[in-house]
Write an enzyme that holds these catalytic residues in place. Structure first.
Site, mmCIF file in Angstrom:
data_model
loop_
_atom_site.group_PDB
_atom_site.id
_atom_site.type_symbol
_atom_site.label_atom_id
_atom_site.label_comp_id
_atom_site.label_asym_id
_atom_site.label_seq_id
_atom_site.Cartn_x
_atom_site.Cartn_y
_atom_site.Cartn_z
ATOM 1 N N GLY A 1 -18.557 -11.964 6.642
ATOM 2 C CA GLY A 1 -17.095 -11.842 6.524
ATOM 3 C C GLY A 1 -16.680 -10.927 5.383
ATOM 4 N N GLY A 2 -17.345 -11.096 4.222
ATOM 5 C CA GLY A 2 -17.025 -10.239 3.073
ATOM 6 C C GLY A 2 -15.621 -10.471 2.548
ATOM 7 C CB VAL A 3 -13.654 -8.513 0.046
ATOM 8 C CG1 VAL A 3 -12.209 -8.484 -0.429
ATOM 9 C CG2 VAL A 3 -14.590 -8.630 -1.146
ATOM 10 C CE LYS B 1 -2.650 -7.560 5.668
ATOM 11 N NZ LYS B 1 -3.485 -7.053 4.592
ATOM 12 N N GLY C 1 1.354 -3.339 -10.706
ATOM 13 C CA GLY C 1 0.755 -2.412 -9.737
ATOM 14 C C GLY C 1 1.565 -2.381 -8.454
ATOM 15 N N GLY D 1 0.908 -0.845 -5.636
ATOM 16 C CA GLY D 1 0.067 -0.311 -4.561
ATOM 17 C C GLY D 1 0.025 -1.292 -3.398
ATOM 18 C CB ALA E 1 -2.415 -5.832 -7.462
ATOM 19 C CB ILE F 1 -3.254 -5.717 -3.692
ATOM 20 C CG1 ILE F 1 -4.491 -5.357 -2.857
ATOM 21 C CG2 ILE F 1 -3.280 -7.183 -4.117
ATOM 22 C CD1 ILE F 1 -5.823 -5.540 -3.554
ATOM 23 C CG HIS G 1 13.499 2.525 27.771
ATOM 24 N ND1 HIS G 1 13.923 3.010 26.551
ATOM 25 C CD2 HIS G 1 14.582 1.933 28.340
ATOM 26 C CE1 HIS G 1 15.209 2.740 26.410
ATOM 27 N NE2 HIS G 1 15.639 2.084 27.470
HETATM 28 P P1 NAD Z 1 -3.901 0.604 -5.225
HETATM 29 O O1 NAD Z 1 -4.695 1.750 -5.717
HETATM 30 O O2 NAD Z 1 -3.372 0.604 -3.846
HETATM 31 O O3 NAD Z 1 -2.638 0.375 -6.167
HETATM 32 C C1 NAD Z 1 -2.746 0.168 -7.531
HETATM 33 C C2 NAD Z 1 -1.431 0.568 -8.155
HETATM 34 O O4 NAD Z 1 -1.424 0.141 -9.495
HETATM 35 C C3 NAD Z 1 -1.194 2.064 -8.155
HETATM 36 O O5 NAD Z 1 0.091 2.301 -7.682
HETATM 37 C C4 NAD Z 1 -1.361 2.432 -9.629
HETATM 38 O O6 NAD Z 1 -0.583 3.552 -10.007
HETATM 39 C C5 NAD Z 1 -0.908 1.179 -10.310
HETATM 40 N N1 NAD Z 1 -1.448 0.939 -11.641
HETATM 41 C C6 NAD Z 1 -2.685 1.211 -12.100
HETATM 42 N N2 NAD Z 1 -2.823 0.778 -13.367
HETATM 43 C C7 NAD Z 1 -1.641 0.200 -13.719
HETATM 44 C C8 NAD Z 1 -1.150 -0.449 -14.879
HETATM 45 N N3 NAD Z 1 -1.929 -0.621 -15.952
HETATM 46 N N4 NAD Z 1 0.115 -0.915 -14.885
HETATM 47 C C9 NAD Z 1 0.922 -0.746 -13.777
HETATM 48 N N5 NAD Z 1 0.504 -0.148 -12.661
HETATM 49 C C10 NAD Z 1 -0.762 0.309 -12.613
HETATM 50 O O7 NAD Z 1 -4.804 -0.684 -5.531
HETATM 51 P P2 NAD Z 1 -4.662 -2.187 -5.034
HETATM 52 O O8 NAD Z 1 -3.282 -2.489 -4.621
HETATM 53 O O9 NAD Z 1 -5.294 -2.989 -6.115
HETATM 54 O O10 NAD Z 1 -5.588 -2.183 -3.760
HETATM 55 C C11 NAD Z 1 -6.931 -1.728 -3.880
HETATM 56 C C12 NAD Z 1 -7.412 -1.097 -2.616
HETATM 57 O O11 NAD Z 1 -7.604 -2.124 -1.648
HETATM 58 C C13 NAD Z 1 -6.425 -0.138 -1.980
HETATM 59 O O12 NAD Z 1 -6.580 1.162 -2.461
HETATM 60 C C14 NAD Z 1 -6.772 -0.233 -0.530
HETATM 61 O O13 NAD Z 1 -7.762 0.707 -0.252
HETATM 62 C C15 NAD Z 1 -7.330 -1.633 -0.375
HETATM 63 N N6 NAD Z 1 -6.351 -2.501 0.302
HETATM 64 C C16 NAD Z 1 -5.928 -2.152 1.539
HETATM 65 C C17 NAD Z 1 -5.010 -2.950 2.190
HETATM 66 C C18 NAD Z 1 -4.568 -2.568 3.569
HETATM 67 O O14 NAD Z 1 -5.284 -1.838 4.244
HETATM 68 N N7 NAD Z 1 -3.393 -3.008 4.001
HETATM 69 C C19 NAD Z 1 -4.486 -4.069 1.580
HETATM 70 C C20 NAD Z 1 -4.928 -4.391 0.313
HETATM 71 C C21 NAD Z 1 -5.870 -3.594 -0.318
#
Ligand code: NAD
Length: 472
Positions: free
Chosen positions: A40-42, A52, A181, A183, A270, A185, A445
């Protein structure tokens, strides 16, 4: 006595189990090694699947609250955290149980333990207690994934400071939550906690959410976060974080920060992930790493050590399960001597927020960076009948097109369910479709999928549902 097998796969996440199952299907004697009791992994245990499940709950809560705009009142939801946790955990148990069964049916030898390479053909596996098993192999596929990065300023051990794993445990719903963060997550889990009732504040180090993603797509999501978050601070960093008995004291630094000292009930860190390449014993091989610790591989995912292949998060961005699935297949095909290569034109990416953002192939941002001339056509979801029936006009579908050949180079979307729709963009790009090919395919449609051919029609200057002056 060392065990002997044709192939070991280290790490039973999406890349690893896909590789092991295909190898077994192709008649290779394969051992799959992971510290968890089941594959399964992470992704299955601490990532894609539990998040999800929770995002689905978040969407139901949001829809139910929004329903009063249509004259339907549900009242405030009552959340039973214990049952919610159980349901999410059941999803994970079903999925990992299914994989364990599939491994058994294929006679994949599953070994629970932590693997370290002894040399390019030997691995030592530490099992529970002090037992160690040595396994000799012809080939290995390394698929050990990645882990959350924890900068020094944010490193602290406290149940008030969450990472992506502990955030999924849902120990409680904090009154207010600092999301560090902006991003994938931070935004996905931030949305979950916001829907469950936390007041969230997002702090992002760069000038916008989801750095690198096209701004027209992100802007739609940013507007939504403007509504569901108490505050979203850009160009801002947490320079100090101290958990105490009553909360987490943080010091923020950024251009729009007036009051630097804040207190939050909890914080979620994150800020990215790093590859698990440092604990594998790679120094006993000639495998090479890049400056970020990713394992260097060729187009068949072979490392500098001919017997060792590497796939998934371990070899670089994008750190996405579906990239790992595909790489796992290529590595196995290469090992069996098949002609194969990993060179996708379009790896889709989906951020499962509400609205979802999805893209594949070339982005406008990347084209600008590379000074590549592209044409872009956009279809706003406000012109989609289906989007209006869902009361979700907050969306956009766009095509990035080669202006000379009219070949589709990239597709981007933001909107409810964009993550499901992007697959059509992947097919178009991989099949070398030109933008004129899409309107030749009749779309059902009324569906959101119509926004795909409508944006192609926008490019051609003949979209029925928006008026654009003709292209010369
Ligand atoms: P991410 O790289 O997506 O986002 C990290 C964010 O944190 C960036 O926007 C960055 O600029 C910001 N950041 C970095 N250091 C910071 C700080 N000190 N203070 C404030 N902001 C800071 O990383 P993540 O959200 O941790 O996710 C990791 C990886 O996991 C992703 O790149 C993705 O590949 C994968 N992931 C994918 C999915 C998906 O497919 N839906 C979901 C979750 C995670």
């Amino acid at each position: 006595m060392a065990k002997k097998t044709d192939l070991i796969v280290v790490g039973a996440g999406p890349g690893g189990y896909t590789a092991a199952f295909l190898a077994a299907d192709l008649g290779i004697k394969v051992m799959l090694i992971d510290e968890s009791p089941r594959p399964g992994g992470v992704c299955l245990y601490r990532g894609c699947m539990p998040s999800k499940a929770l995002l689905h709950v978040a969407n139901v809560l949001t829809e139910a609250r929004h329903a009063n705009a249509w004259g339907v009142e549900f009242g405030e939801p009552k959340i039973d955290l214990e049952r919610l946790r159980k349901w999410k955990d059941n999803v994970v148990t079903k999925l990992t149980g299914g994989l364990a069964q599939l491994a058994e049916q294929r006679s994949v030898d599953y070994l629970q333990g932590v693997a370290t390479l002894v040399d390019a053909h030997t691995v030592s596996v530490a099992k529970s207690g002090s037992a160690v098993e040595t396994v000799r192999f012809d080939h290995a596929i390394l698929a050990t994934g990645s882990r959350p990065v924890l900068p020094e300023a944010l490193a602290t051990k406290s149940d008030r400071v969450l990472d992506s794993t502990s955030a999924l445990d849902l120990s409680r719903i904090p009154e207010n939550l600092l999301v560090i963060g902006g991003g994938y997550i931070g935004l996905e889990l931030g949305s979950v906690y916001a829907a469950l009732g936390s007041e969230i504040t997002v702090v992002e180090m760069t000038s916008g959410l989801l750095p690198g993603v096209d701004r027209d797509l992100v802007n739609v999501l940013s507007r939504r976060f403007g509504k569901i978050a108490k505050a979203v601070y850009m160009d801002t960093q947490v320079i100090n974080l101290k958990p105490g008995k009553t909360g987490v004291e943080v010091v923020l630094d950024g251009p729009s920060i007036e009051n630097r000292q804040h207190n939050f009930d909890m914080a979620l860190v994150a800020v990215g992930r790093i590859p698990n390449s440092d604990t594998l014993g790679l120094d006993r091989t000639v495998v090479e790493l890049d400056e970020r610790g990713f394992v260097k591989v060729d187009s068949q995912r072979r490392t500098a050590e001919p017997s060792l292949f590497a796939i998934g998060d371990l070899v670089g961005e994008p750190m996405l399960a579906h990239k790992a699935f595909h790489e796992g297949r290529v590595a196995v095909e290469a090992i069996t001597g098949l002609q194969t290569v990993f060179e996708p034109k379009a790896i889709p990416a989906v951020v499962f927020t509400d609205p979802e953002i999805a893209w594949c192939g070339l982005t406008e941002t990347q084209a600008a960076k590379d000074q590549q001339l592209v044409s872009v056509a956009r279809f706003p979801w406000a012109a989609s009948g289906r989007a209006l029936t869902l009361d979700r006009p907050d969306g956009l579908t766009k095509f990035i097109v080669d202006p000379n050949t009219e070949q589709v180079l990239g597709v981007g979307m933001v909107g409810s369910g964009a993550g499901e729709l992007i697959a059509e963009g992947v097919v178009a790009i991989e099949m070398g479709a030109t933008v004129s090919d899409l309107p030749l395919c009749i779309h059902p449609h009324p569906t959101l999928s119509e926004t795909i051919f409508e944006s192609a029609e926008v490019f051609l200057g003949r979209s029925t549902h928006v008026y654009r002056p003709k292209r010369k």
